[in-house]
Design an enzyme around this catalytic site. Structure first.
Site, PDB file in Angstrom:
ATOM      1  CE  LYS A   1      -7.078   0.741   4.092  1.00 14.37           C
ATOM      2  NZ  LYS A   1      -5.962   1.530   4.692  1.00 14.37           N
TER       3      LYS A   1
ATOM      4  CB  CYS B   1      -3.625  -1.666   5.058  1.00 10.36           C
ATOM      5  SG  CYS B   1      -2.589  -1.247   6.492  1.00 10.36           S
TER       6      CYS B   1
ATOM      7  CD  GLU C   1      -2.374   1.140   2.903  1.00  8.49           C
ATOM      8  OE1 GLU C   1      -3.464   1.695   3.049  1.00  8.49           O
ATOM      9  OE2 GLU C   1      -1.775   0.545   3.834  1.00  8.49           O
TER      10      GLU C   1
END
Length: 262
Positions: free
Chosen positions: A106, A142, A40
């Site tokens: 995300k 993440c 990321e």
């Protein structure tokens, strides 16, 4: 499938970070990897204003990554930032090369431990799977690791390997949480999980700062929750062979996706 995780320390310069992508892609290709995963925020590290560096998926930074992937002959997964309609940015994964072209925004934003990613980042809304060599891979980023339902849904959609690029925040207990969550999500989805984190910036003489800038410890976990391979805190390239046929056997032995009630 042979995969590689390129654990780097991104800088605030997207141009400089392209050099890291080129180096990692070449090294992965030389090692025989079919797929190379970068963290990321590969485009630009956290801790700086993201709006000025964000570019669309058809912009020059993404095009440079496409050229790198083509030259190396691998599929590249790298975190970047793209403009959002509300003036914020999207935390986006670019997947390109080897006949694959896809992206993922995300979904779960890191509004935790005193950090508010949603102040500057708009959430994505759609799950994403891709096909690499006729195998189904899931995409996550993440903080998504803390949400087992996402991984179970990806498993329902046939994902045999779930990728999790990250820039994990440092702090008490965070390394233990990282290891536990990656392995747990592999068990939840009965899939391999390949989690590529930013290396700890202190290992290259930089300060961590208050933003989540990585702790290293990138790893691949098996559908049984075992650690297949793992890096330390410093930059490095992890190369692992994952037998995706093991996923079918694991789902027969531990049919949690079929047995779950909620």
């Amino acid at each position: 499938m042979r995969i590689a995780l390129a654990q780097i320390v991104s800088t605030p310069s997207p141009e400089e970070n392209l050099g890291l992508v080129a180096d990692g892609a070449r090294a992965a290709a030389a090692a025989g990897a079919r797929l190379v995963v970068f963290p990321e925020a590969t485009m630009c590290c956290f801790g700086v204003k993201l709006g000025p560096v964000a570019e669309p998926l058809d912009g020059p930074w993404a095009d440079r990554v496409r050229a790198i992937a083509e030259d190396a002959g691998v599929t590249v997964v790298a975190g970047m930032f793209t403009p959002a309609e509300d003036g914020r940015v999207h935390n986006t994964l670019l997947v390109t090369g080897g006949g694959v072209e896809a992206s993922y925004e995300k979904i779960h934003l890191f509004d935790a431990f005193g950090f508010a990613e949603s102040d500057t980042v708009a959430p994505g809304t759609g799950l994403r799977t891709i096909q690499v060599d006729r195998r189904t891979l899931g995409l996550t980023t993440c903080y998504d690791l803390r949400f087992p339902g996402l991984y179970q849904e990806l498993g329902d959609r046939g994902a045999q390997l779930v990728l999790a690029p990250a820039s994990w925040g440092a702090g008490p207990g965070k390394r233990e949480q990282w290891d536990l969550l990656v392995r747990a999500r592999a068990l939840d989805s009965t899939a391999f999980v390949a989690a590529c984190d930013q290396a700890d910036p202190e290992t290259v003489g930089r300060e961590r700062g208050k933003a989540p800038t990585g702790i290293g410890a990138s790893l691949v976990a098996s559908p049984y929750g075992a650690v297949v391979a793992q890096l330390g805190e410093e930059p490095g390239l992890l190369v692992a062979d994952v037998d995706l046929d093991e996923v079918d056997a694991a789902r027969k032995a531990i049919p949690v996706l079929a047995n779950r009630r909620f």
